[in-house]
Structures are given as structure tokens and as C-alpha cells.
Enzyme design. Structure first.
Site, PDB file in Angstrom:
ATOM      1  N   LYS A  22       0.831  -1.204   0.000  1.00  0.00           N
ATOM      2  CA  LYS A  22       0.000   0.000   0.000  1.00  0.00           C
ATOM      3  C   LYS A  22       0.865   1.252   0.000  1.00  0.00           C
ATOM      4  CE  LYS A  22      -3.676  -0.479   2.281  1.00  0.00           C
ATOM      5  NZ  LYS A  22      -4.576  -0.754   3.417  1.00  0.00           N
ATOM      6  N   ARG A  91      -3.519   2.966   8.541  1.00  0.00           N
ATOM      7  CA  ARG A  91      -3.893   1.739   7.827  1.00  0.00           C
ATOM      8  C   ARG A  91      -2.682   0.822   7.680  1.00  0.00           C
ATOM      9  NH1 ARG A  91      -6.794   3.361   2.359  1.00  0.00           N
ATOM     10  NH2 ARG A  91      -7.851   1.362   2.668  1.00  0.00           N
ATOM     11  N   GLY A 100      -8.406  -7.114   4.524  1.00  0.00           N
ATOM     12  CA  GLY A 100      -9.224  -7.201   5.719  1.00  0.00           C
ATOM     13  C   GLY A 100      -8.604  -7.952   6.873  1.00  0.00           C
ATOM     14  N   MET A 102      -5.735  -7.242   8.607  1.00  0.00           N
ATOM     15  CA  MET A 102      -5.114  -6.425   9.643  1.00  0.00           C
ATOM     16  C   MET A 102      -5.930  -5.156   9.853  1.00  0.00           C
ATOM     17  SD  MET A 102      -1.096  -7.121   8.889  1.00  0.00           S
ATOM     18  CE  MET A 102      -1.249  -6.666   7.174  1.00  0.00           C
ATOM     19  N   ARG A 333      -3.287  -1.369  -6.268  1.00  0.00           N
ATOM     20  CA  ARG A 333      -2.436  -2.553  -6.200  1.00  0.00           C
ATOM     21  C   ARG A 333      -2.767  -3.431  -7.400  1.00  0.00           C
ATOM     22  NH1 ARG A 333      -5.619  -4.640  -0.843  1.00  0.00           N
ATOM     23  NH2 ARG A 333      -7.629  -5.045  -1.824  1.00  0.00           N
ATOM     24  N   HIS A 449     -15.948  -7.739   1.055  1.00  0.00           N
ATOM     25  CA  HIS A 449     -14.942  -8.597   1.693  1.00  0.00           C
ATOM     26  C   HIS A 449     -15.057 -10.039   1.205  1.00  0.00           C
ATOM     27  CE1 HIS A 449     -13.658 -11.389   4.928  1.00  0.00           C
ATOM     28  NE2 HIS A 449     -12.643 -10.554   5.029  1.00  0.00           N
ATOM     29  N   GLU A 745      15.695 -42.448  -1.162  1.00  0.00           N
ATOM     30  CA  GLU A 745      14.646 -42.180  -0.184  1.00  0.00           C
ATOM     31  C   GLU A 745      15.111 -42.416   1.250  1.00  0.00           C
ATOM     32  OE1 GLU A 745      11.426 -45.017  -0.881  1.00  0.00           O
ATOM     33  OE2 GLU A 745      12.844 -46.289  -1.956  1.00  0.00           O
ATOM     34  N   SER A 764      16.268 -41.357  -8.668  1.00  0.00           N
ATOM     35  CA  SER A 764      14.939 -40.767  -8.587  1.00  0.00           C
ATOM     36  C   SER A 764      14.647 -40.526  -7.103  1.00  0.00           C
ATOM     37  CB  SER A 764      13.879 -41.689  -9.186  1.00  0.00           C
ATOM     38  OG  SER A 764      12.600 -41.095  -9.098  1.00  0.00           O
ATOM     39  N   ASN A 768       8.639 -38.701  -0.520  1.00  0.00           N
ATOM     40  CA  ASN A 768       7.686 -39.052   0.536  1.00  0.00           C
ATOM     41  C   ASN A 768       8.417 -39.747   1.691  1.00  0.00           C
ATOM     42  OD1 ASN A 768       5.848 -38.115  -1.306  1.00  0.00           O
ATOM     43  ND2 ASN A 768       4.888 -40.083  -1.714  1.00  0.00           N
ATOM     44  N   ASP A 769       9.122 -40.839   1.372  1.00  0.00           N
ATOM     45  CA  ASP A 769       9.862 -41.543   2.417  1.00  0.00           C
ATOM     46  C   ASP A 769      11.056 -40.731   2.911  1.00  0.00           C
ATOM     47  OD1 ASP A 769       8.430 -43.793   3.003  1.00  0.00           O
ATOM     48  OD2 ASP A 769       9.430 -45.094   1.560  1.00  0.00           O
ATOM     49  N   CYS A 832      10.082 -38.347  -7.817  1.00  0.00           N
ATOM     50  CA  CYS A 832       8.827 -39.053  -8.050  1.00  0.00           C
ATOM     51  C   CYS A 832       7.921 -39.061  -6.828  1.00  0.00           C
ATOM     52  CB  CYS A 832       9.082 -40.484  -8.512  1.00  0.00           C
ATOM     53  SG  CYS A 832       9.997 -41.479  -7.317  1.00  0.00           S
ATOM     54  N   TYR A 852      13.930 -34.162 -14.496  1.00  0.00           N
ATOM     55  CA  TYR A 852      12.477 -34.276 -14.648  1.00  0.00           C
ATOM     56  C   TYR A 852      11.805 -34.335 -13.287  1.00  0.00           C
ATOM     57  CZ  TYR A 852      12.962 -39.292 -13.591  1.00  0.00           C
ATOM     58  OH  TYR A 852      13.233 -40.499 -12.986  1.00  0.00           O
TER      59      TYR A 852
END
Length: 880
Positions: A22, A91, A100, A102, A333, A449, A745, A764, A768-769, A832, A852
Site C-alpha cells: 500500500k 492503515r 481485511g 489487519m 495494487r 470482503h 529415499e 529418482s 515421501n519416504d 517421483c 524431470y
């Protein structure tokens, strides 16, 4: 001493980190010569110091006083001067828009003396002056002193007694001021602060403190805004839209943020101030009506809007006030927009010559593309429509009607789809808006809002459905024709048309999905925009995009969506259902003969699966992970089997006894860290050999097949060498070539990547693991157990299973990539885990030099777009 305060004449739009969005844009508009009320900005540095130290930093109050004195000199009046007061607004303004979330306080400087001076300034308009005074006490009481805003709202509603705001007179507001002061006294034990300088000091501190207010924290978490940025504070001389019918306040967009179409778009409210438009307390009039009310102001606003859009080269969101026929710009903005509008506007700006296609790709993102792929309502299902409101944020949302934010959160946590219904929303409704499928309000316009926040979050929203009588206390609404919808009743809302339906409306596929499936041409305007963006993103990206696919159907879909191969084919998924028994027989085999029989039964099934997948991918690389089942997924439950044998006693079948003994022998306390992956292949002779032979025979049977054999859960190069040597022997026997590599992994594999790369032709990353092991988190347990608390405490801003933890897991990926390639320069690198479809994680993969990413078929278009953006956007640039 550091500089904490900047006049609007000192900054520019590139100082968002310091001045907030702002403040930076107020400075930019001032530099452009636009009509901006004079003022100054207190920096985000000051906010961060305040939050660290618990008080205003040394020297800040003196610096504010100097800038205030300069402002008073420029305006020719002093703050709160009894006979001719200067009033200011205070403000918030963070780097990234948080609508809205803050605090804002208007009319600072008013007290029992200066209100009479304001009457004189306004040419004797007592109504305006006392209305402004009551607004100050109301906003200050709620935002600075922490008083429940409902107390002020209830007092106002009681005073109105069914009247409209505009019907209230000066005497009404004067009585309301006394009522409000009584509320402040009763709630705080102190009188409302009359000293204008104390009002301003307290307001500045309240804005700083609001950075860590629960709703602001929740919004930042939702939007992934860093928690350490802080907010700037903008102190601006007041201009008034509530002086009479020749005054007003409005919000405008330089083009439609819902559709992206060019034209006059916005809301205007006569004789109103500041927050009235976005709060939705009265339904607004279209911005076009301003031309009829005051053509000169309207024409000036249109010129300014054109100037701002050409200057910022983007859709601009503008707040303005008209004070007795004089136009003032209060904010601009780069505006939030819906996903469809983002794509349309990006290509429009290219066609207008304002940006090029490179920048157009950076103006959209994968999250927006994902939104466009959601289903929409069947256009023929109109019979259940009960009303129509404003189409504030598009999409198709179906759920149970709920009338409070708390109830929305409660039901959503229980797995229910809900629609949040309110007369109008306010920032305290944020949690409910996040939890709901969509938002429906009976008041407010397209810049209210509810509309602004919903568009930013990609939530379906219908606003200003005036025909609805909403009773939040009775938890129901009444529609035309006497239709009553109570809490729990299912409704459907269409954010594209504004229609509201009773019951569940059928949905149809998105035309964007049909485009990716190859079933839709580019005559559709949105589809044409997506096509142009995607074509350029594909040309720009370096990262290839593969799919996680375990069967021919998923492989074919992935290919239609643009997959350039398969990055993860999980062979254990091929043994679910009826085939599960074959794996159980293999694991529990008590003799070499039994094991060979089980392997012989499995091999032709495996070969047939691989043939179908190779045919679907038609010459593209297919990475097949050898079986990696935690054993508990393929064995009878130990407890259930024990109970069965115990209850049967001496009559228990010999097979059950034998199976129980084997299961007991193989039972693990933590199967995810047990006999699985490469360990299973080394312990059970012939298992991996069977799979490699099935892969090789399938590849030989399909012309152009490109197999890549991935060995899972390797932690030491010696494990990999044993399996690699056997795999190469079988490949040579069959007479086919295939890469042999490993999934990284296990943290030790990442840390010893230089050694492992001697035996692996590709890595690869199974993130996740890798995330589970690096954090010592059991994903199946921790997400439900304590992740919500960790997010609340800020331990992490987003789940590390959702977006890659760059500092920890990401560092392991970087180490493995660098050290692996130091050993083997041509080492192929991919990812992956589920992070392969996460936009932020894709950018990281680009930065560390992976070849990739691989993700689920539906996320492939998102990955393609983000890979293109990663190639075009420099690290750390502001793309919000």
C-alpha cells in the site's frame, strides 16, 4: 539511527519490502501526479523491531512527530485542532495483499472539541461530523482496544430501528457517540482517549500487533506468505466520502477480476466512508452509475484507471473517495483475480503489447490452472434455482448450508462439504471461508470482503443475493416463494452465473480438462488462453514432466495430459486384489519348491502388465520400481490370525497354524522401516530376478519400449551392486537394454550419493519416504495427531509432505544431485514423490538441476506450467 518513516513523495512501487504494497503504491501514484492525500509510511523494519522488542523502536516516535509536523504544515491545520482539525487514517499495508486481515482506523484526531471544528469545516454539516466521530470510536474500540465489535453493531441496529443508514440524522449519531463512549468505559474501565496524538500512537501499535492476529496468521498460512515480513503503517490525511450525496467511496478494477473482460467494473456508494463498500453494510451501485451522478469525476477516474493499468502493465485494484465533487485516490495494487481471469488477462496484455509471452507465463500459476480443471455445473440443470446474486468468484460449489464460521470449520473437519451463508462476511469469518466449498451472502457487491477474499483463495462465491432473508440466529434463510433453507440443507451455488440452487446440482467436466484430453478445440476463449500460455511454457521449460502411473489406463491418461514418460511405476500396486494371495504365498513359502511355484505364477502377470504400459507410452521412458511393499500390507493381520487360531484350539487348521508361525516370524513393530525394498529382494531369492525378467521380456515384445529399472530403499552401494549385477545378467540373457538406477529415499543414500552413483545410472528422489525419515515422522500418524498444532505454532508454514522442506530434505536432494553427478556426470536425476506436482517444489527441482519431475496424471499440466515458470522466473522474484 535507521530511517523508519518515509513521506509519500520519497518512495516508489519497487520498495514493497520496506514500505509494504500500500505504501509503495501510494508513493508511486504520488510520483505520477495523481490526486493522493498527503501522508507518510512507517516501515516494515519498524514493525519487525516492535514485534521483537515488544515496544516502539527507539527514535520512531520522534521521527513520526517530525513527519506529522511537516504534514500539518502542508495541510495548514494541526492534528485534532479544536477549531479546524487535521484528521488522519492509520492503515496497515504488508508487502503482499491481505484484504481485511489487519487493522485500519479512520478519523483519528476527533474528540469532543474537534468534532465541532469538523462541523465548521463541513459548512455546518453536523450529521457528517458526528457520523465520523462515532466511526472513530467504533473502529478504535474494536481494533485498538479489543472490544467485541458486536456491541457497537447491536447499538447501531437498535438506534436504526429498521431505518436505513442514510435516514439517520445528526442527533442520532450524537446519541450514538455517547452510547459508544459508554461501551468503551464499561469494557475497558477507561474513557475513550481524547488526546489525538495518543490515538495515533495507539493505532500504530495496534496495526503492528495485528500482524500476528489469529486471522492474519491463518491467512498467511493459507496463502503461504512468510511470517517474518511484518507490515508497514500508512498515515494519511483524511478525505471524506460521507459529506453528503455529492460525496462517496468506491472500489474499481481496470478490468473484470472475475472474467478478465475489459470494461468498467467496480462498486460505488454515495455518502459513505472507507470500509462501507467492502463491508457490504449497504448494497452498492455499479461504478457506471457514477457517470450519471458526477460525469467530471467519472471521466477523471477513467483516465486515472487507464494510466495505472498502462503503468503497472496489469489489472489494477483501486480504492477512491469523492469529497464534495473532488476525486482522491486512496490505494492501488495489482488486483487479485480468478483463475480464468488470470489466463485471459495475461494473453490480453500480450496482445496489447504491454507484456511479452515470457512475462505472461509468470503472471499465472499452477494453482490457478488446477482450479480451471475442476468440474462445473451442468448448464441444463436450472429447475432448482431459488435466486440469483452477483457472480463474485466462479466455480461450482455444493454443500450443506451453515450460518457461522465455527460451524463451517466443525463440519468440514468431520468431512462434510459446506457452504458458508452470511448476510455479509468480515475478516473474522476467514477460517469458515477456508473450510467451506463456497460462500453465499445476501449483502455486498463484487468488491465486498467476501468477494475479494474468495477470489484470492479461488473459492466459489455469490454475493448480494438480496432476495434472501438470512437469519444467522435462527440458522436459516428464506428465498422467494417461501422456500426455507435450514442449516444442514444442501444447496449449490454457481459463482460464474450467480445462481443459487436448492439441493445438489450435477456437475460436468471442465472444458480445460477436455482440452488437455484432446476433446475440445480452441474456440473457447479461456481454452485458447490456456493453450497459448501452455505452449510457451512448454517451449521455455528445461524440466521434463513424467507421470506416476501403475497401469495402462493411467499411463494413457498421463500421455494425453502431456507426460513425457513414466517416472514411477509401483509394482506392488499390481498385486492388490486377487493377486495379493500370490505375494503372500511367496513371502510365506517354506521351501524352494513353493517359492518357485509362486514366482512362476507371478511372472506372466507382471509381463502382461508391463507390455500394456510400454504400449501406452509408445517409446517414452518408463521407470519401473521393483516391489517395495511393507510386509504388513501383504500378510494376514497378526492379531486377527492369532485370535482365530486360539479360538479354534485343537481344531485349528494346519495351514492357519503354519501361516501364523510365519507371520509371527516376520512380524515387525515398524513395517515402514523393516523388510521392504531392496532388503526384501536380497532376502527372498528370485523375487527381483522374476520382476527384471518380466520387464525385459515385455520390453522385447513392444517395439521402441524404453525400460528403466529402479531399485528401492537403497542405503548402501553394496545393496545396489548385488541387485544391479543380477539385473544386468538377466537383461543380457533376454537381449534388451535398460538403465538400472535407484530411488534415493533413505538419508544415508543421499549422503553417500558419490558412492552409489558408481553403481546407479539414474537417481529418482522418493521424497515421501525421504521426508518421513529425515523428520522422523510417520506420515500415517502425525498428520492427524499434531500437524495442525505445528502449523498453528509456526514450526512449519506448510506440511513438509505437501511442499518440499528445502532446508532439510531439500539439502539432502541438493547434496545427492551434486555428489552423484561429480561421480557420474551423465547421471539422470528425477523426483517421483508427491512433491513432483507441487509448484514450489518444482521450482526447487529446477534450481538444483534435476532432469524431470514425476507426478500423478491429473497434475501433469500444473507441473508443465510450473516448470516453464521456473525457467522464466529468477529465484526469489515477486510473482504474486
Amino acid at each position: 539511527m535507521p530511517k523508519y518513516v518515509y513521506d509519500f513523495t520519497e518512495g516508489n512501487k519497487d520498495l514493497k519490502d520496506l514500505l509494504g504494497g500500500k505504501g509503495a503504491n501510494l508513493a508511486e501514484m504520488t510520483n505520477l501526479g495523481l490526486p493522493v492525500p498527503p501522508g507518510f509510511t512507517i516501515t516494515t523494519d519498524a514493525c519487525r523491531r516492535f514485534l521483537e522488542d515488544g515496544g516502539l523502536p527507539e527514535g520512531l516516535e520522534e521521527e513520526i512527530s517530525r513527519h506529522l509536523a511537516a504534514l500539518e504544515g502542508r495541510m495548514g491545520r494541526r492534528l485534532g485542532q479544536a477549531d479546524d482539525p487535521l484528521l488522519v487514517s492509520v492503515r496497515s499495508g504488508a508487502k503482499f495483499s491481505m484484504p481485511g486481515m489487519m487493522e485500519t482506523v479512520l478519523n483519528i484526531g476527533l474528540n469532543d472539541q474537534s468534532v465541532h471544528g469538523l462541523v465548521k469545516q463541513a459548512g455546518g454539516n453536523e450529521r457528517f461530523a458526528w457520523d465520523s466521530y462515532r466511526r472513530l470510536i467504533q473502529m478504535f474500540g474494536k481494533t485498538v482496544q479489543g472490544i467485541d465489535g458486536e456491541l457497537f453493531d447491536e447499538a447501531l441496529e437498535e438506534l436504526k430501528n429498521g431505518r436505513d443508514d442514510l435516514e439517520l440524522e445528526a442527533a442520532d449519531f450524537q446519541r450514538l457517540v455517547e452510547t459508544y463512549k459508554g461501551i468503551v468505559r464499561e469494557q475497558t474501565g477507561q474513557d475513550f482517549p481524547a488526546d489525538p496524538h495518543e490515538q495515533m500512537r495507539m493505532a500504530v501499535m495496534a496495526v503492528f500487533e495485528s500482524w500476528n492476529a489469529p486471522r492474519a496468521v491463518l491467512y498467511r498460512r493459507q496463502e503461504r506468505i512468510p511470517a517474518d515480513l511484518g507490515t508497514a503503517v500508512n498515515v494519511c490525511s483524511m478525505v471524506f466520502g460521507n459529506c453528503g450525496m455529492d460525496s462517496g467511496t468506491g472500489v474499481a478494477f481496470t478490468r473484470d477480476p472475475g472474467s478478465g473482460h475489459q470494461g468498467v467494473y467496480g462498486d460505488y456508494l454515495q455518502n459513505a466512508q472507507g470500509e462501507d463498500v467492502v463491508a457490504g453494510i449497504r448494497n452498492t451501485m455499479p461504478l457506471q452509475d457514477l457517470e450519471r451522478i458526477d460525469k467530471s469525476v467519472y471521466d477523471e477516474l477513467m483516465k486515472i484507471m487507464e494510466t495505472l493499468e498502462n503503468h503497472y502493465r496489469d489489472l489494477c485494484d483501486i480504492e477512491f473517495t469523492v469529497e464534495r465533487g473532488k476525486l482522491w485516490m486512496l490505494q492501488t495494487r495489482v488486483g487479485k483475480r480468478t483463475a480464468g481471469a488470470a489466463f485471459r488477462i495475461a494473453v490480453q496484455l500480450v496482445d496489447q503489447g504491454l507484456i511479452d509471452l515470457d512475462e505472461a507465463v509468470t503472471r499465472v500459476n499452477g494453482a490457478q490452472l488446477a482450479q480451471l480443471m475442476f468440474p462445473r455445473f451442468d448448464g441444463d440443470a436450472k429447475s432448482a434455482r431459488i435466486t440469483t446474486g452477483m457472480n463474485a468468484s466462479p466455480g461450482a460449489a455444493v454443500g450443506k448450508a451453515v450460518f457461522s464460521s465455527a460451524r463451517a470449520v466443525e463440519l468440514a473437519a468431520a468431512g462434510e462439504a459446506v457452504i458458508l451463508v452470511r448476510r455479509e462476511t468480515n475478516p473474522d469469518d476467514l477460517a469458515g471461508m477456508i473450510a467451506a466449498q463456497g460462500v453465499l451472502t445476501s449483502r455486498g457487491g463484487k468488491t465486498s470482503h467476501a468477494a475479494v477474499v474468495a477470489r484470492g483463495m479461488g473459492k466459489t462465491c455469490v454475493c448480494g443475493a438480496e432476495e434472501l432473508e438470512v437469519s444467522t440466529k435462527e440458522r436459516r434463510f428464506t428465498a422467494p416463494g417461501g422456500v426455507v433453507v435450514s442449516e444442514g440443507d444442501v444447496i449449490s451455488i454457481d459463482g460464474s452465473s450467480g445462481a443459487v440452487y436448492l439441493g445438489e446440482v450435477p456437475v460436468v467436466p471442465s472444458p480445460v480438462v477436455e482440452y488437455f484430453e484432446g476433446a475440445t478445440d480452441q474456440d473457447d476463449e479461456l481454452v485458447a488462453a490456456v493453450h497459448r500460455i501452455m505452449t510457451h511454457a512448454d517451449a521455455a521449460r528445461r524440466l521434463k514432466v513424467r507421470a506416476n502411473a501403475d497401469n495402462a489406463e493411467d499411463a494413457s491418461r498421463a500421455r494425453r495430459f502431456g507426460a513425457e514418460g513414466i517416472g514411477l511405476c509401483r509394482t506392488e500396486h499390481m498385486f492388490l486384489g486377487d493377486r495379493r494371495q500370490l505375494v503372500e504365498d511367496l513371502v510365506l513359502a517354506s521351501s524352494e519348491e513353493e517359492r518357485d511355484r509362486a514366482l512362476a505364477a507371478l511372472e506372466p502377470l507382471q509381463k502382461a502388465d508391463f507390455v500394456e504400459i510400454f504400449q501406452a507410452m509408445a517409446g517414452l521412458p518408463v521407470t519401473i520400481r521393483l516391489i517395495d511393499p511393507p510386509l504388513h500390507e501383504f500378510l494376514p493381520d497378526y492379531t486377527e490370525l492369532s485370535v482365530k487360531v486360539a479360538l479354534a484350539g485343537e481344531q485349528a487348521e494346519e495351514k492357519d497354524r503354519r501361516v501364523l508361525a510365519a507371520v509371527k516370524r516376520l512380524h515387525e513393530q515398524n513395517p515402514m522401516l523393516g523388510l521392504r525394498g531392496v532388503r526384501l529382494g536380497l532376502v527372498i531369492p528370485g523375487l527381483f530376478a522374476m520382476q527384471v525378467r518380466a520387464i525385459a521380456e515385455a520390453a522385447k515384445a513392444v517395439e521402441g519400449a524404453r525400460a528403466e529399472i529402479m531399485i528401492p530403499l537403497v542405503g548402501a552401494v553394496q545393496e545396489l551392486e548385488h541387485v544391479r549385477d543380477e539385473a544386468r545378467r538377466i537383461l543380457a540373457e533376454v537381449g534388451v537394454e535398460a538403465l538400472v538406477g535407484t530411488m534415493i529415499e533413505v538419508p544415508r543414500a543421499a549422503l553417500t550419493a558419490a558412492q552409489i552413483a558408481e553403481a546407479a545410472e539414474f537417481f529418482s528422489f522418493g521424497t515421501n519416504d525421504l521426508t518421513q525419515m529425515t523428520w522422523a515422522f510417520s506420515r500415517d500418524d502425525v498428520e492427524a495427531a499434531f500437524f495442525s498444532k505445528y502449523l498453528e505454532l509456526g514450526v512449519f508454514g506448510v506440511s513438509p509432505f505437501e511442499s518440499l522442506d528445502r532446508d532439510g530434505v531439500g539439502r539432502l536432494v541438493r547434496i545427492a544431485a551434486e555428489e552423484g553427478r561429480a561421480t557420474r556426470p551423465d547421471l539422470k536425476l528425477g523426483i517421483c514423490g508427491e512433491h513432483g506436482g507441487d509448484p514450489d517444489s518444482i521450482h526447487f527441482c529446477h534450481q538444483v538441476g534435476l532432469d524431470y519431475v514425476s507426478c500423478s496424471p491429473f497434475r501433469i499440466p500444473v507441473a508443465r506450467l510450473e516448470a516453464g515458470r521456473a525457467a522464466l522466473v529468477s529465484t526469489g522474484s515477486d510473482t504474486r
